[in-house]
Design an enzyme around this catalytic site. Structure first.
Site, PDB file in Angstrom:
ATOM      1  N   GLU A 253       0.831  -1.205   0.000  1.00 26.17           N
ATOM      2  CA  GLU A 253       0.000   0.000   0.000  1.00 26.17           C
ATOM      3  C   GLU A 253       0.868   1.259   0.000  1.00 26.17           C
ATOM      4  OE1 GLU A 253      -3.154  -0.077  -0.489  1.00 26.17           O
ATOM      5  OE2 GLU A 253      -3.230  -2.256  -0.397  1.00 26.17           O
ATOM      6  N   HIS A 256       2.105   2.479  -3.400  1.00 28.02           N
ATOM      7  CA  HIS A 256       1.264   3.399  -4.179  1.00 28.02           C
ATOM      8  C   HIS A 256       1.603   4.856  -3.839  1.00 28.02           C
ATOM      9  CE1 HIS A 256      -1.182   0.306  -5.981  1.00 28.02           C
ATOM     10  NE2 HIS A 256      -1.480  -0.205  -4.805  1.00 28.02           N
ATOM     11  N   GLU A 330      -0.355  -1.721  -9.634  1.00 29.57           N
ATOM     12  CA  GLU A 330      -0.306  -2.796  -8.644  1.00 29.57           C
ATOM     13  C   GLU A 330       1.020  -3.555  -8.735  1.00 29.57           C
ATOM     14  OE1 GLU A 330      -2.406  -3.467  -6.178  1.00 29.57           O
ATOM     15  OE2 GLU A 330      -3.514  -1.679  -6.791  1.00 29.57           O
ATOM     16  N   ASP A 334       3.860  -3.895  -5.877  1.00 21.55           N
ATOM     17  CA  ASP A 334       4.417  -5.191  -5.474  1.00 21.55           C
ATOM     18  C   ASP A 334       5.943  -5.143  -5.456  1.00 21.55           C
ATOM     19  OD1 ASP A 334       2.009  -6.462  -5.059  1.00 21.55           O
ATOM     20  OD2 ASP A 334       1.922  -7.367  -7.044  1.00 21.55           O
TER      21      ASP A 334
END
Length: 451
Positions: A253, A256, A330, A334
């Site tokens: 998270e 991001h 995403e 990762d």
């Protein structure tokens, strides 16, 4: 749906060690139930109701009733907008009830009582009125006072409203629906605080949300703006994952945030809002728009309601592009998580979340391409990115640097080199999947490319 059903009885090889066959079948059945309900709702609400409210004269009928009961003025326009919202909400309510008390309950996820469900609806309605009415009144006033550029000033007002809501939501609105308690002292908090410090993230606090009041699904997120950001963990997430896995999920998270996804997302949304309001400003002057809605003359309340109804029809073609960008982000998150936590913990955490949230491992490829903002589990078989350069010399300099970086990690990527671009794919063939080094190397190449 046929694709999911066809793969119901076989767990993909990459997940056989993590996902038992019973959990895989449950995920397939859960996905099929949700998609069937979604298809029916799309036909009934997005199809039949949309046609009834627009071409069928529904918006015009609601506007006529508003004028009849309230006369001319802002009250009429407010009543028209909220009247259309009420009709669409009532049409969607049976599907919400079915999803919550039938589908979610059938698969063991629902913990919402009928009383809590009704209270949530009541709170949502009150908030819509309390927050939406002032914004709508400001728009109505701008239409009268700002001249032909009212849509531009409306855009500025909407941006201000959005930024205020981002700051207000975590502190005053979210607590109306859930209880937030500070994450207690201990090894988990120490681990999270160390991660935050490593990532240079500033948070107002770490909180645990009682998500288990409504559902057994688990998640984590950060919310807020500037130094008022808060990190929130569902209590169900803390119950199921180890501290190391929770750290890896949060690192994703934070990825991001670190990669600038949030500001970019807001910028894109603001730009699209400007475009949509400019189109509305043009339609507001076009008689054909009102004739389509069955209206005899311009009224901003009916125009806003009608435009909001038809807007998804014209933005749908851009959905695959939006999903593609979201999936790319995403993967970037990762890679960032693997750089600041352990990739093996991220893999095991994601496998548990797939299992416990009954997320199918075998979604239909076309459906996933259009709708999925997160990459399907099997799409993560390799981390790939194509880097573009000005000329051949820049390309070869990057290829040499990439080979050196990979060699330092005792790794060998698959590389496809062209005149001014290089596609790099990381995939550990020895284990038939992604390893920690895959994520580390990918993150380093991204950083090298930015330089």
């Amino acid at each position: 749906m046929r694709h999911v059903a066809r793969h119901r009885d076989v767990v993909p090889d990459d997940f056989a060690a993590y996902i038992p066959i019973e959990a895989h079948r449950k995920a397939a059945d859960y996905t099929l139930d949700k998609q069937r309900a979604g298809l029916i709702e799309t036909l009934a609400v997005d199809g039949v109701l949309l046609m009834a409210l627009t071409l069928g004269g529904g918006v015009a009928a609601i506007d006529h009733l508003s004028q009849r009961w309230l006369g001319e003025g802002y009250a009429r326009d407010l009543a028209t907008v909220f009247g259309v919202l009420l009709v669409t909400a009532l049409a969607a309510l049976p599907f919400d009830v079915w999803r919550t008390f039938v589908i979610e309950a059938r698969h063991g996820f629902n913990r919402t009582s009928a009383r809590l469900f009704a209270i949530d609806i009541a709170k949502g309605a009150v908030l819509s009125l309390a927050l939406g009415a002032p914004l709508l009144l400001a728009i109505f006033w701008l239409v009268e006072a700002a001249g032909p550029l009212w849509w531009f000033y409306t855009w500025i007002a909407w941006i201000a409203f959005t930024l205020v809501m981002v700051m207000v939501f975590p502190r005053w609105i979210a607590p109306l629906f859930n209880r937030f308690t500070p994450l207690e002292q201990g090894s988990l908090r120490q681990r999270i605080e160390a991660l935050i410090e490593r990532c240079g993230f500033h948070a107002e606090g770490l909180f645990v949300m009682d998500g288990s009041r409504r559902s057994s699904h688990g998640n984590a997120y950060f919310t807020g703006f500037g130094r008022g950001k808060r990190i929130v963990f569902f209590d169900t997430l803390i119950e199921r994952l180890t501290p190391e896995e929770i750290e890896a999920v949060l690192a994703h998270e934070l990825g991001h945030f670190a990669r600038g996804h949030i500001p970019r997302l807001l910028t894109v949304r603001f730009a699209l809002a400007l475009l949509m309001l400019a189109i509305l400003g043009w339609l507001y002057r076009e008689p054909a728009f009102y004739q389509m809605l069955g209206l005899g003359e311009p009224h901003i309340g009916a125009a806003l309601a009608g435009f909001a109804l038809i807007l998804p029809v014209f933005t749908f073609p851009f959905q695959p592009l939006a999903s593609l960008i979201a999936r790319k982000q995403e993967f970037e998150a990762d890679a960032y998580a693997a750089q600041h936590a352990h990739a093996r913990d991220l893999v095991s955490a994601l496998a548990k979340l797939y299992r416990d949230n009954a997320s199918t491992l075998t979604p239909d490829p076309l459906h996933s391409l259009v709708y999925d903002s997160h990459p399907p589990a099997l799409e993560g078989k390799a981390i790939s990115r194509t880097y573009t350069f000005k000329n051949y010399y820049e390309t070869m300099a990057f290829v040499n640097a990439a080979a050196w970086v990979s060699h330092r990690e005792d790794h060998h990527p698959d590389m496809l080199v062209g005149y001014n671009q290089c596609k790099v794919s990381y995939w550990t063939h020895a284990i038939g999947g992604l390893s920690e080094n895959d994520f580390i190397c990918a993150a380093k190449l991204d950083a090298l490319f930015e330089i």
